[in-house]
Design a protein around this motif. Structure first.
Motif, PDB file in Angstrom:
ATOM      1  N   ILE A   1     -36.048   7.982  61.590  1.00 42.15           N
ATOM      2  CA  ILE A   1     -35.237   7.281  60.710  1.00 42.15           C
ATOM      3  C   ILE A   1     -36.071   5.937  60.353  1.00 42.15           C
ATOM      4  CG2 ILE A   1     -32.984   7.941  61.755  1.00 42.15           C
ATOM      5  CD1 ILE A   1     -32.680   5.126  62.685  1.00 42.15           C
TER       6      ILE A   1
ATOM      7  N   GLY B   1     -22.353  -7.839  74.363  1.00 40.51           N
ATOM      8  CA  GLY B   1     -22.274  -7.059  73.051  1.00 40.51           C
ATOM      9  C   GLY B   1     -23.377  -6.379  72.633  1.00 40.51           C
ATOM     10  N   GLN B   2     -24.040  -5.904  73.767  1.00 42.25           N
ATOM     11  CA  GLN B   2     -25.157  -5.055  73.747  1.00 42.25           C
ATOM     12  C   GLN B   2     -24.711  -3.698  72.969  1.00 42.25           C
ATOM     13  OE1 GLN B   2     -27.846  -4.236  76.948  1.00 42.25           O
ATOM     14  NE2 GLN B   2     -29.300  -2.716  75.702  1.00 42.25           N
ATOM     15  N   SER B   3     -25.200  -3.457  71.725  1.00 36.32           N
ATOM     16  CA  SER B   3     -24.884  -1.964  71.053  1.00 36.32           C
ATOM     17  C   SER B   3     -25.936  -0.929  71.216  1.00 36.32           C
ATOM     18  CB  SER B   3     -24.345  -2.455  69.768  1.00 36.32           C
ATOM     19  OG  SER B   3     -25.389  -2.978  69.055  1.00 36.32           O
ATOM     20  N   VAL B   4     -26.985  -1.248  71.418  1.00 35.37           N
ATOM     21  CA  VAL B   4     -28.059  -0.129  71.437  1.00 35.37           C
ATOM     22  C   VAL B   4     -28.887  -0.232  72.779  1.00 35.37           C
ATOM     23  CG1 VAL B   4     -30.246   0.906  70.346  1.00 35.37           C
ATOM     24  CG2 VAL B   4     -28.555  -0.371  68.936  1.00 35.37           C
TER      25      VAL B   4
ATOM     26  N   PHE C   1     -39.461  -4.803  63.898  1.00 30.32           N
ATOM     27  CA  PHE C   1     -38.690  -4.535  62.734  1.00 30.32           C
ATOM     28  C   PHE C   1     -37.595  -5.289  62.530  1.00 30.32           C
ATOM     29  CE2 PHE C   1     -35.210  -2.197  64.622  1.00 30.32           C
ATOM     30  CZ  PHE C   1     -35.748  -1.647  65.778  1.00 30.32           C
ATOM     31  N   LYS C   2     -37.348  -5.269  60.897  1.00 29.52           N
ATOM     32  CA  LYS C   2     -36.202  -6.117  60.345  1.00 29.52           C
ATOM     33  C   LYS C   2     -34.928  -5.609  61.054  1.00 29.52           C
ATOM     34  CE  LYS C   2     -38.874  -7.879  56.752  1.00 29.52           C
ATOM     35  NZ  LYS C   2     -39.128  -7.997  55.116  1.00 29.52           N
TER      36      LYS C   2
ATOM     37  N   ASN D   1     -29.743  -9.534  74.421  1.00 30.16           N
ATOM     38  CA  ASN D   1     -28.128  -9.243  74.643  1.00 30.16           C
ATOM     39  C   ASN D   1     -28.088  -7.996  75.787  1.00 30.16           C
ATOM     40  OD1 ASN D   1     -26.635 -11.159  72.818  1.00 30.16           O
ATOM     41  ND2 ASN D   1     -26.903  -9.634  71.311  1.00 30.16           N
TER      42      ASN D   1
ATOM     43  N   VAL E   1     -31.268  -4.236  60.465  1.00 35.00           N
ATOM     44  CA  VAL E   1     -30.475  -3.839  59.382  1.00 35.00           C
ATOM     45  C   VAL E   1     -29.484  -4.595  59.093  1.00 35.00           C
ATOM     46  CG1 VAL E   1     -28.705  -2.406  60.463  1.00 35.00           C
ATOM     47  CG2 VAL E   1     -29.977  -1.729  58.505  1.00 35.00           C
ATOM     48  N   ASN E   2     -28.982  -5.398  59.813  1.00 34.12           N
ATOM     49  CA  ASN E   2     -27.666  -6.348  59.548  1.00 34.12           C
ATOM     50  C   ASN E   2     -27.885  -7.617  59.864  1.00 34.12           C
ATOM     51  OD1 ASN E   2     -24.849  -7.158  59.093  1.00 34.12           O
ATOM     52  ND2 ASN E   2     -24.125  -6.591  60.951  1.00 34.12           N
TER      53      ASN E   2
ATOM     54  N   HIS F   1     -34.457 -12.143  60.667  1.00 28.73           N
ATOM     55  CA  HIS F   1     -33.990 -11.224  61.826  1.00 28.73           C
ATOM     56  C   HIS F   1     -34.610 -10.149  62.074  1.00 28.73           C
ATOM     57  CE1 HIS F   1     -30.090  -9.953  63.906  1.00 28.73           C
ATOM     58  NE2 HIS F   1     -30.942 -10.041  64.757  1.00 28.73           N
TER      59      HIS F   1
ATOM     60  N   HIS G   1     -34.244  -4.720  73.391  1.00 32.14           N
ATOM     61  CA  HIS G   1     -34.636  -5.235  72.267  1.00 32.14           C
ATOM     62  C   HIS G   1     -34.251  -7.005  72.353  1.00 32.14           C
ATOM     63  CE1 HIS G   1     -30.327  -3.989  71.902  1.00 32.14           C
ATOM     64  NE2 HIS G   1     -30.153  -4.978  71.002  1.00 32.14           N
TER      65      HIS G   1
ATOM     66  N   ILE H   1     -30.945   5.053  68.411  1.00 34.26           N
ATOM     67  CA  ILE H   1     -31.370   4.884  67.165  1.00 34.26           C
ATOM     68  C   ILE H   1     -32.746   4.401  66.982  1.00 34.26           C
ATOM     69  CG2 ILE H   1     -30.387   2.500  66.916  1.00 34.26           C
ATOM     70  CD1 ILE H   1     -29.697   4.915  64.240  1.00 34.26           C
ATOM     71  N   PHE H   2     -32.838   3.365  68.338  1.00 37.62           N
ATOM     72  CA  PHE H   2     -34.188   2.603  68.149  1.00 37.62           C
ATOM     73  C   PHE H   2     -35.580   3.731  68.771  1.00 37.62           C
ATOM     74  CE2 PHE H   2     -32.435  -1.864  69.104  1.00 37.62           C
ATOM     75  CZ  PHE H   2     -31.866  -1.744  67.823  1.00 37.62           C
TER      76      PHE H   2
HETATM   77  P1  5GP Z   1     -27.329  -5.769  70.197  1.00 40.41           P
HETATM   78  O1  5GP Z   1     -26.009  -5.977  69.452  1.00 40.41           O
HETATM   79  O2  5GP Z   1     -27.297  -4.629  70.807  1.00 40.41           O
HETATM   80  O3  5GP Z   1     -28.022  -7.119  70.841  1.00 40.41           O
HETATM   81  O4  5GP Z   1     -28.232  -5.609  68.748  1.00 40.41           O
HETATM   82  C1  5GP Z   1     -28.358  -4.520  68.099  1.00 40.41           C
HETATM   83  C2  5GP Z   1     -29.205  -4.677  66.887  1.00 40.41           C
HETATM   84  O5  5GP Z   1     -29.521  -3.403  66.166  1.00 40.41           O
HETATM   85  C3  5GP Z   1     -28.037  -5.056  65.890  1.00 40.41           C
HETATM   86  O6  5GP Z   1     -28.380  -6.660  65.433  1.00 40.41           O
HETATM   87  C4  5GP Z   1     -28.127  -4.317  64.665  1.00 40.41           C
HETATM   88  O7  5GP Z   1     -27.673  -4.720  63.309  1.00 40.41           O
HETATM   89  C5  5GP Z   1     -29.294  -3.578  64.888  1.00 40.41           C
HETATM   90  N1  5GP Z   1     -29.430  -2.213  64.608  1.00 40.41           N
HETATM   91  C6  5GP Z   1     -28.488  -1.127  64.748  1.00 40.41           C
HETATM   92  N2  5GP Z   1     -28.909  -0.198  63.944  1.00 40.41           N
HETATM   93  C7  5GP Z   1     -29.856  -0.487  63.432  1.00 40.41           C
HETATM   94  C8  5GP Z   1     -30.876   0.534  62.715  1.00 40.41           C
HETATM   95  O8  5GP Z   1     -30.613   1.743  62.376  1.00 40.41           O
HETATM   96  N3  5GP Z   1     -31.843  -0.133  62.095  1.00 40.41           N
HETATM   97  C9  5GP Z   1     -32.053  -1.422  62.295  1.00 40.41           C
HETATM   98  N4  5GP Z   1     -33.259  -1.896  61.685  1.00 40.41           N
HETATM   99  N5  5GP Z   1     -31.337  -2.184  62.975  1.00 40.41           N
HETATM  100  C10 5GP Z   1     -30.119  -1.814  63.549  1.00 40.41           C
END
Ligand code: 5GP
Length: 116
Positions: A17, A95-98, A31-32, A89, A34-35, A41, A102, A8-9
């Motif tokens: 996107i 909990g790294q999700s992407v 960038f900000k 993360n 999204v959550n 943040h 970052h 996504i990044f």
């Molecule tokens: P992680 O959990 O991997 O350390 O952080 C991933 C972060 O990416 C999360 O805080 C999540 O809200 C953010 N994120 C995921 N998808 C998107 C997106 O499409 N746009 C933006 N701006 N942030 C995103």
């Protein structure tokens, strides 16, 4: 499992996107989130697709240093004069999700320590 150029990044870097971008240069994008987990943040990412910190190699030292200086610059730009937290993360337990390195900048409120 997406390739490192298909996260996504990576799509945000390529403007495929939308994102609320607050800073950009040759090496980094900010960038900000999204959550947001705090009033401010922001995510700072390298344009180079390093999947996670533990995948970085010595040749990445310039971009890694640049990311920290970008955090400082962005924090000043958005007025985080009372302090802020920087979080990376790394991997499953964190909990790294992407899968694109970052740095989270969290601020605008008093933050608890330790994190969960
Ligand atoms: P992680 O959990 O991997 O350390 O952080 C991933 C972060 O990416 C999360 O805080 C999540 O809200 C953010 N994120 C995921 N998808 C998107 C997106 O499409 N746009 C933006 N701006 N942030 C995103």
């Amino acid at each position: 499992m997406p390739s490192e150029n298909d996260t996504i990044f990576a799509k945000i870097i390529r403007r495929e996107i939308p994102a609320d971008i607050v800073y950009e240069d040759d090496l980094a994008l900010a960038f900000k989130d999204v959550n947001p987990q705090a009033p401010v943040h922001i995510l700072v990412i390298p344009k180079q697709p390093i999947p996670q910190l533990s995948a970085a190699v010595p040749e990445d030292h310039r971009v890694l240093g640049h990311l920290l200086l970008t955090v400082k610059r962005v924090a000043e730009q958005v007025g985080l004069t009372q302090g802020y937290r920087v979080v990376i993360n790394n991997g499953q337990d964190a909990g790294q999700s992407v899968d694109h390195l970052h740095l989270h900048i969290l601020g605008g409120r008093s933050l608890q320590w330790p994190p969960g």
